[in-house]
Design an enzyme around this catalytic site. Sequence first.
Site, PDB file in Angstrom:
ATOM      1  N   HIS A  34       0.837  -1.202   0.000  1.00  0.00           N
ATOM      2  CA  HIS A  34       0.000   0.000   0.000  1.00  0.00           C
ATOM      3  C   HIS A  34       0.872   1.252   0.000  1.00  0.00           C
ATOM      4  CE1 HIS A  34      -3.698  -2.296   0.783  1.00  0.00           C
ATOM      5  NE2 HIS A  34      -2.927  -3.049   1.543  1.00  0.00           N
ATOM      6  N   CYS A  35       1.866   1.257  -0.849  1.00  0.00           N
ATOM      7  CA  CYS A  35       2.867   2.316  -0.883  1.00  0.00           C
ATOM      8  C   CYS A  35       2.931   2.888  -2.291  1.00  0.00           C
ATOM      9  CB  CYS A  35       4.224   1.702  -0.482  1.00  0.00           C
ATOM     10  SG  CYS A  35       5.641   2.796  -0.615  1.00  0.00           S
ATOM     11  N   GLY A  36       3.320   4.127  -2.405  1.00  0.00           N
ATOM     12  CA  GLY A  36       3.492   4.715  -3.720  1.00  0.00           C
ATOM     13  C   GLY A  36       4.566   4.020  -4.549  1.00  0.00           C
TER      14      GLY A  36
END
Length: 157
Positions: A34-36
């Site tokens: 859930h990270c850029g």
Amino acid sequence: MSIYEFTARTIDGEIQSLSIYRGNVLLIVNVASHCGLTPQYGDLESLYRRYRERGLVVLGFPSNQFEQEPDDEATIKAFCTRNYAVTFPLFAKIAVNGPDTHPLFAYLKQQQPGLSPDGEIKWNFTKFLVDRNGRVVSRFAPADTVGAIEREVVKLL
């Protein structure tokens, strides 16, 4: 001490010795879904597929250290398989900083502290490159793309 003395729990819950990777070049990465930077999963998988026959193994260690990996291991594995066709080894969630730091990551940070005086990992997708003899030879920042580090990987192969 060597990288091969450590064990870690796989994403499927089995304890595995890193000694099974002896003789390979390893790219060890703390990952998060859930990270850029999550699209790096695809780049890591491409790198792995290009060079695995020559002895490269990418090892992914999910971490919720930065509150970007809240899911359980089954969900993480399904996400990586479904969205990025990940086939490189994934491990159970670990801590990469603080009092509960996994011993492997404590060792990696000791060997390659990076720009931080205490070696702390600043974000997801920090990458450690390990040569065929188990020596931690480089550390790459989260924003360092797989394309940018590929030359270093190839030199070790």
